[in-house]
Design an enzyme around this catalytic site. Structure first.
Site, PDB file in Angstrom:
ATOM      1  N   SER A  15      23.620 -25.610  12.381  1.00 27.81           N
ATOM      2  CA  SER A  15      23.423 -25.238  13.562  1.00 27.81           C
ATOM      3  C   SER A  15      21.868 -24.463  13.627  1.00 27.81           C
ATOM      4  O   SER A  15      21.402 -23.945  12.881  1.00 27.81           O
ATOM      5  CB  SER A  15      24.344 -23.879  13.638  1.00 27.81           C
ATOM      6  OG  SER A  15      23.979 -23.065  14.957  1.00 27.81           O
ATOM      7  N   LYS A  67      35.113 -23.564  20.999  1.00 29.39           N
ATOM      8  CA  LYS A  67      34.886 -22.887  22.299  1.00 29.39           C
ATOM      9  C   LYS A  67      36.167 -22.433  23.154  1.00 29.39           C
ATOM     10  O   LYS A  67      36.036 -21.361  24.117  1.00 29.39           O
ATOM     11  CB  LYS A  67      33.992 -23.545  23.127  1.00 29.39           C
ATOM     12  CG  LYS A  67      32.566 -23.843  22.416  1.00 29.39           C
ATOM     13  CD  LYS A  67      31.796 -24.800  23.206  1.00 29.39           C
ATOM     14  CE  LYS A  67      30.362 -24.876  22.521  1.00 29.39           C
ATOM     15  NZ  LYS A  67      29.357 -25.684  23.358  1.00 29.39           N
ATOM     16  N   ASN A  88      30.857 -20.028  24.857  1.00 24.82           N
ATOM     17  CA  ASN A  88      30.096 -20.434  23.783  1.00 24.82           C
ATOM     18  C   ASN A  88      29.470 -18.994  23.374  1.00 24.82           C
ATOM     19  O   ASN A  88      28.633 -19.048  22.565  1.00 24.82           O
ATOM     20  CB  ASN A  88      28.957 -21.532  23.910  1.00 24.82           C
ATOM     21  CG  ASN A  88      27.965 -21.208  25.202  1.00 24.82           C
ATOM     22  OD1 ASN A  88      28.029 -20.348  25.888  1.00 24.82           O
ATOM     23  ND2 ASN A  88      26.653 -21.468  25.012  1.00 24.82           N
ATOM     24  N   ASP A 103      26.289 -23.334  28.878  1.00 18.75           N
ATOM     25  CA  ASP A 103      25.790 -24.581  28.345  1.00 18.75           C
ATOM     26  C   ASP A 103      25.041 -25.249  29.792  1.00 18.75           C
ATOM     27  O   ASP A 103      24.159 -26.036  29.456  1.00 18.75           O
ATOM     28  CB  ASP A 103      27.058 -25.531  27.774  1.00 18.75           C
ATOM     29  CG  ASP A 103      27.296 -24.967  26.348  1.00 18.75           C
ATOM     30  OD1 ASP A 103      26.300 -24.672  25.842  1.00 18.75           O
ATOM     31  OD2 ASP A 103      28.314 -25.265  25.951  1.00 18.75           O
ATOM     32  N   GLY A 132      32.941 -31.501  26.212  1.00 20.37           N
ATOM     33  CA  GLY A 132      32.657 -30.354  26.653  1.00 20.37           C
ATOM     34  C   GLY A 132      31.316 -30.294  27.199  1.00 20.37           C
ATOM     35  O   GLY A 132      31.215 -29.466  28.200  1.00 20.37           O
TER      36      GLY A 132
END
Ligand code: ATR
Length: 280
Positions: A15, A67, A88, A103, A132
């Site tokens: 990440s 999520k 998120n 997002d 997603g």
């Protein structure tokens, strides 16, 4: 005392959120540290979150596959997170846990940043994929007033399920068979790839851009220039890469936790580019 935050996912080792948030934390001289925490898909997400709150965490980003669990864990949430069924961002306080989803904001802000205009929202758009990310982007397109949205996914049932999001909105969704994606493309002026095709280790997306006169947006950012983005630029089309969306989706989280709206500046982008390229 140092404020504690981090990203929760599985896998989470790659990440880039710590790079982004620790850059802004330093820039704004905030006493905080942003970490990574791996929580397995079969692990007890709620217990893990309870533990973080006991340790004094003030907030977290949540990524795949948690999520939906993040939204369920929250005691209050934004209408956007509720509509998408996923969050998120979590913000912990004495009062409870607030969940949001940025997002779609990341998508809209990346386009605004790259194009400097909202003209894209007045023309038909095309989404490839139905996961997603596609859901969040469809929500953002509906909010922006895109009149017509084509969706094509290998698994057609997932695309059908996605289309429900547009019910009652001004946007008309048209489902296109995955094998017919090329024929339908020229009707759109914005193409968004939300599939993992083109990502490092994945096959490239097979799609001819012949006859397409619009903007290409690939949410994949590793590699930075996917085969799709490269072909689009070679054909003289404007192409937006996925890094801008990644950077902009982080802005609302930082704002929520610290009350400061951070800038996506050249230094931050350069930091991320170097990190992505070091892995290539
Ligand atoms: P995310 O939540 O990040 O959007 P996801 O839910 O795993 O991720 O979705 C990945 C997307 O890439 C899906 O649309 C998937 O298609 P399916 O729903 O048919 O699985 C798409 N995808 C992945 N590999 C693919 C492939 N080889 N060919 C076509 N589509 C692919």
């Amino acid at each position: 005392m140092t404020m504690k935050l981090g990203v929760i996912g599985w896998p989470v080792a790659h990440s880039r959120s710590p790079l982004i948030h620790n850059y802004w934390i330093q820039q704004h001289k905030i006493i905080a540290h942003y970490d990574r925490l791996a929580v397995s898909p079969d692990g007890d997400f709620a217990t893990a979150m309870d533990g973080l709150r006991e340790q004094g965490w003030v907030g977290a980003n949540v990524t795949v596959p948690h999520k939906e669990r993040a939204l369920a864990y929250a005691t209050s949430s934004s209408p956007n997170a509720q509509r998408l069924g996923a969050a998120n961002i979590l913000c912990f306080s004495e009062a409870g846990v607030y969940a949001d989803n940025s997002d779609g904001y990341g998508f809209t802000a990346a386009l605004q940043h790259s194009l400097g205009s909202r003209a894209w929202a007045t023309e038909p758009a095309y989404i490839l994929g139905a996961g997603g990310a596609a859901r969040a982007i469809l929500g953002a397109m509906i909010d922006a007033g895109v009149p017509e949205i084509f969706i094509s996914n290998r698994n057609g049932a997932r695309a059908e399920a996605l289309a429900v999001l547009a019910a009652g909105s001004r946007s008309t969704v048209r489902l296109v068979d995955w094998n017919a994606r090329e024929q339908a493309l020229p009707q759109a002026k914005l193409l968004v790839n939300t599939t993992s095709l083109g990502m490092v280790g994945q096959p490239a997306l097979e799609l001819s851009l012949d006859g397409f006169a619009g903007i290409v947006f690939d949410i994949v950012y590793s590699p930075l220039e996917t085969p799709l983005v490269r072909r689009a630029r070679a054909a003289g089309l404007v192409a937006v890469d996925g890094l801008d969306m990644l950077l902009h989706q982080a802005v609302p989280a930082f704002d929520l936790w610290f009350g400061v709206r951070p800038d996506v500046d050249a230094g931050l982008r350069a930091l991320l580019v170097a990190d992505i390229e070091s892995e290539a």
